[in-house]
Design an enzyme around this catalytic site. Structure first.
Site, PDB file in Angstrom:
ATOM      1  N   VAL A   1      69.684  67.352  37.088  1.00 19.88           N
ATOM      2  CA  VAL A   1      70.357  66.163  36.549  1.00 19.88           C
ATOM      3  C   VAL A   1      69.265  65.299  35.934  1.00 19.88           C
ATOM      4  CG1 VAL A   1      71.742  64.121  37.040  1.00 19.88           C
ATOM      5  CG2 VAL A   1      72.210  66.261  38.252  1.00 19.88           C
TER       6      VAL A   1
ATOM      7  N   ASP B   1      74.688  62.424  48.566  1.00 25.04           N
ATOM      8  CA  ASP B   1      74.677  63.644  47.764  1.00 25.04           C
ATOM      9  C   ASP B   1      75.921  64.441  48.133  1.00 25.04           C
ATOM     10  OD1 ASP B   1      74.141  66.332  46.781  1.00 25.04           O
ATOM     11  OD2 ASP B   1      72.036  65.761  46.648  1.00 25.04           O
TER      12      ASP B   1
ATOM     13  N   HIS C   1      65.681  62.184  46.327  1.00 24.30           N
ATOM     14  CA  HIS C   1      66.446  62.723  47.453  1.00 24.30           C
ATOM     15  C   HIS C   1      65.820  62.232  48.755  1.00 24.30           C
ATOM     16  CE1 HIS C   1      68.501  66.004  45.120  1.00 24.30           C
ATOM     17  NE2 HIS C   1      67.469  65.784  44.328  1.00 24.30           N
TER      18      HIS C   1
ATOM     19  N   HIS D   1      66.008  60.415  39.908  1.00 24.68           N
ATOM     20  CA  HIS D   1      66.630  60.274  41.218  1.00 24.68           C
ATOM     21  C   HIS D   1      65.707  60.809  42.300  1.00 24.68           C
ATOM     22  CE1 HIS D   1      67.870  64.301  39.832  1.00 24.68           C
ATOM     23  NE2 HIS D   1      68.067  64.624  41.095  1.00 24.68           N
TER      24      HIS D   1
END
Length: 143
Positions: free
Chosen positions: A101, A36, A107, A105
């Site tokens: 976004v 990231d 994290h 995804h």
């Protein structure tokens, strides 16, 4: 609810196509993991499916198995690499949850006792630090 159409020009789709550089730590036919650029802690890594999925709510269920198998693999490597006490695994769906976004995804953030997460400040990490951290995670994944 926001427009639920997948936008193939989102930043993660561009990373997947190689149009935007990234510090990759893992890649196979189904999944990509990379650093990231605005980490909430050292080693903050993102894992994305290559299949176009706006988020968890619209993803093809066959995308989820390979994605989360790699989330687990990368989380173990991140924890080991940074000597973390634990890991936070987060995944957001739609604006109300904090998704910014619109490509599915996950994290992965190494966590340390008594150390709070840094806020998502929009502050970009130095590329050399991201490259160094990516190298460490890649080494842990190959062991």
């Amino acid at each position: 609810m926001a427009d639920a159409t997948y936008d193939s020009n989102n930043i993660f789709a561009k990373i997947l196509r190689g149009e935007i550089p990234s510090h990759r730590v893992y890649e196979d036919d189904a999944v990509l993991a990379f650093m990231d650029v605005m980490p909430q802690g050292p080693g903050h890594t993102l894992v994305v499916p290559k299949a176009p999925s706006r988020n968890l709510l619209d993803a093809d269920p066959t995308t989820l198995g390979p994605l989360f198998a790699i989330v687990q693999k990368v989380a173990r490597a991140v924890k080991k690499t940074f000597g973390a006490d634990g890991v936070t695994v987060m995944q957001f769906n739609e604006p109300a949850s904090g998704q910014t976004v619109y490509h599915l995804h996950v994290h992965i953030i190494p966590r340390f006792e008594g150390v709070p997460l840094k806020p998502h400040s929009g502050q970009m990490e130095k590329p050399e630090i991201l490259a160094e951290n990516a190298g460490k995670i890649r080494a842990a994944l190959s062991n």
